[in-house]
Design a protein around this motif. Sequence first.
Motif, PDB file in Angstrom:
ATOM      1  N   GLY A  50      -0.928   1.892  13.805  1.00 21.12           N
ATOM      2  CA  GLY A  50      -0.576   0.483  13.670  1.00 21.12           C
ATOM      3  C   GLY A  50      -1.621  -0.311  12.920  1.00 21.12           C
ATOM      4  O   GLY A  50      -1.294  -1.172  12.083  1.00 21.12           O
ATOM      5  N   VAL A  51      -2.889  -0.049  13.202  1.00 19.68           N
ATOM      6  CA  VAL A  51      -3.963  -0.772  12.520  1.00 19.68           C
ATOM      7  C   VAL A  51      -4.008  -0.414  11.038  1.00 19.68           C
ATOM      8  O   VAL A  51      -4.205  -1.286  10.186  1.00 19.68           O
ATOM      9  N   LEU A  52      -3.806   0.848  10.712  1.00 21.75           N
ATOM     10  CA  LEU A  52      -3.788   1.225   9.294  1.00 21.75           C
ATOM     11  C   LEU A  52      -2.644   0.527   8.568  1.00 21.75           C
ATOM     12  O   LEU A  52      -2.797   0.080   7.423  1.00 21.75           O
ATOM     13  N   GLY A  53      -1.479   0.422   9.234  1.00 21.30           N
ATOM     14  CA  GLY A  53      -0.378  -0.306   8.622  1.00 21.30           C
ATOM     15  C   GLY A  53      -0.721  -1.763   8.394  1.00 21.30           C
ATOM     16  O   GLY A  53      -0.409  -2.335   7.338  1.00 21.30           O
ATOM     17  N   MET A  54      -1.374  -2.383   9.369  1.00 22.94           N
ATOM     18  CA  MET A  54      -1.785  -3.775   9.221  1.00 22.94           C
ATOM     19  C   MET A  54      -2.795  -3.938   8.085  1.00 22.94           C
ATOM     20  O   MET A  54      -2.686  -4.850   7.254  1.00 22.94           O
ATOM     21  N   LEU A  55      -3.774  -3.050   8.028  1.00 25.64           N
ATOM     22  CA  LEU A  55      -4.797  -3.145   6.988  1.00 25.64           C
ATOM     23  C   LEU A  55      -4.199  -2.920   5.599  1.00 25.64           C
ATOM     24  O   LEU A  55      -4.571  -3.598   4.627  1.00 25.64           O
ATOM     25  N   ASP A  56      -3.262  -1.973   5.496  1.00 26.80           N
ATOM     26  CA  ASP A  56      -2.584  -1.761   4.214  1.00 26.80           C
ATOM     27  C   ASP A  56      -1.814  -3.011   3.798  1.00 26.80           C
ATOM     28  O   ASP A  56      -1.786  -3.384   2.611  1.00 26.80           O
ATOM     29  N   TYR A  57      -1.187  -3.649   4.779  1.00 26.72           N
ATOM     30  CA  TYR A  57      -0.445  -4.873   4.477  1.00 26.72           C
ATOM     31  C   TYR A  57      -1.370  -5.947   3.900  1.00 26.72           C
ATOM     32  O   TYR A  57      -1.070  -6.548   2.864  1.00 26.72           O
ATOM     33  N   LEU A  81      -3.362  -9.274  -0.382  1.00 25.42           N
ATOM     34  CA  LEU A  81      -4.489  -9.998  -0.971  1.00 25.42           C
ATOM     35  C   LEU A  81      -4.772  -9.554  -2.398  1.00 25.42           C
ATOM     36  O   LEU A  81      -5.147 -10.371  -3.249  1.00 25.42           O
ATOM     37  N   VAL A  82      -4.593  -8.272  -2.670  1.00 29.07           N
ATOM     38  CA  VAL A  82      -4.763  -7.817  -4.055  1.00 29.07           C
ATOM     39  C   VAL A  82      -3.717  -8.467  -4.951  1.00 29.07           C
ATOM     40  O   VAL A  82      -4.016  -8.919  -6.059  1.00 29.07           O
ATOM     41  N   ALA A  83      -2.466  -8.528  -4.446  1.00 32.87           N
ATOM     42  CA  ALA A  83      -1.420  -9.179  -5.238  1.00 32.87           C
ATOM     43  C   ALA A  83      -1.714 -10.658  -5.417  1.00 32.87           C
ATOM     44  O   ALA A  83      -1.519 -11.223  -6.500  1.00 32.87           O
ATOM     45  N   ALA A  84      -2.199 -11.322  -4.371  1.00 32.77           N
ATOM     46  CA  ALA A  84      -2.480 -12.753  -4.449  1.00 32.77           C
ATOM     47  C   ALA A  84      -3.579 -13.050  -5.463  1.00 32.77           C
ATOM     48  O   ALA A  84      -3.574 -14.115  -6.104  1.00 32.77           O
ATOM     49  N   ALA A  85      -4.509 -12.125  -5.614  1.00 34.29           N
ATOM     50  CA  ALA A  85      -5.628 -12.362  -6.527  1.00 34.29           C
ATOM     51  C   ALA A  85      -5.183 -12.472  -7.977  1.00 34.29           C
ATOM     52  O   ALA A  85      -5.910 -13.019  -8.815  1.00 34.29           O
ATOM     53  N   THR A  86      -4.004 -11.943  -8.272  1.00 27.00           N
ATOM     54  CA  THR A  86      -3.512 -12.009  -9.659  1.00 27.00           C
ATOM     55  C   THR A  86      -2.745 -13.300  -9.935  1.00 27.00           C
ATOM     56  O   THR A  86      -2.290 -13.524 -11.053  1.00 27.00           O
ATOM     57  N   GLY A 132     -11.678 -10.495  -6.079  1.00 27.44           N
ATOM     58  CA  GLY A 132     -12.691  -9.454  -6.050  1.00 27.44           C
ATOM     59  C   GLY A 132     -12.428  -8.318  -5.088  1.00 27.44           C
ATOM     60  O   GLY A 132     -13.184  -7.345  -5.055  1.00 27.44           O
ATOM     61  N   LEU A 133     -11.348  -8.419  -4.308  1.00 27.50           N
ATOM     62  CA  LEU A 133     -11.111  -7.399  -3.290  1.00 27.50           C
ATOM     63  C   LEU A 133     -10.776  -6.045  -3.901  1.00 27.50           C
ATOM     64  O   LEU A 133     -11.348  -5.021  -3.518  1.00 27.50           O
TER      65      LEU A 133
END
Length: 408
Positions: free
Chosen positions: A249-256, A261-266, A278-279
């Motif tokens: 569950g935590v890995l799924g949350m972290l992937d989300y 955030l990577v998408a938002a940075a663009t 910068g993430l």
Amino acid sequence: MSDRYTVISADCHAGADLLDYKPYLEKRYHDDFDLWAATYVNPYEDLLADAADRNWNSERRLAELEADGIVAEVIFPNTIPPFFPSGSLMAPPPTAEDFERRWAGLRAHNRWLADFCAATPGRRAGVFQILLGDVEQAVKEIRRAAAAGLKGGLMLPGTPPGSGLPELYSRTYDPIWAACAELGLPVNHHAGSASPPLGEEPAARAVFMVETTWFSHRALWHLVFGGAFRRHPDLRLVLTEQGSGWIPGVLGMLDYYHGRLVAAATKADTAEAKFGAGLADGMGAPPSRVWRDNCFVGASFMRPHEVPLRDRIGVDKIMWGSDYPHDEGTHPYTREALRFAYPGVPRDELAAMLGGNAARVYGFDLALLDPIAAKVGPTAAELAEPLTKPPADATSPVFARGASVRVW
């Protein structure tokens, strides 16, 4: 092939008796040690009981582990090293006035541990200790401990809120990660070492029990989002005695959050853009990929409800532990605990979780251990027989109500 499993406990604890640390201290601290030890009051009942010598009595320890079917162990600290107010695992970070003496105490423990492991060649992997307040000194101790044969790797202290230390995602600690990666030493983060002080109110212990594993889990996302594994691809992190069912569950949350955030940075015109800036460059691969490449779990006394999640966690990532000599550990009912937790698990998967994975991570030689296991290890037929009722006097949470989906 032997019909017995080679069981390696990836979570045991040991340490010297209080006064036995003195010979391992630098001589300039001996007078200070005498004064400190003369007035120190041990706060732990289990370290005052007749069974306390399980922490340092090598012959007793070996005999009890073998009787329990265990042939090798990874050793975390347990007793109180010089100049500490309590066991080092849960002691608060030192003040500036205490720092030098605490360091001397940990070095003494590491020296003692090297001798303790050398007493049974190939059967103990000692986890050495450092402090994070002086990174240069920490790296020196990493190299010294490795040269002394402590192949269990580094025990990573926590940075609880209010500690005044840089957070674990900080590049301040890069020399530590670099040294461990270079030397092939795992970085171990054990539950209990990252919780903030909670005071003395009656509810404090209950709150500690609820929160302590979560505070320990934080090391995972700090190192992942901080890019430690990208900068040091050979770095390995082991999360010990924190459970294992939380991982998918935590890995799924972290992937989300990573993807979001990577998408938002663009998208510079959105409010979220600043959170992702910068993430991607800093951390690289998604957290679930980092888990697959760099991380392991010391799944002490794995519970029945966690076992069906093993494929999502990664069968090659799970290392069982007995937590000897703690009351919550499986001793002297390890065989019963394994029968209770793992009914129906294929033999090759069980062999990996009970010993093969730990041998790979900590460098145990199975050619040395397998012949011992052929005499004392649990048999395949024994562990294939499900346990229908736990021993009446068992104290490990593996047998506790609520630890399983079964109804008694």
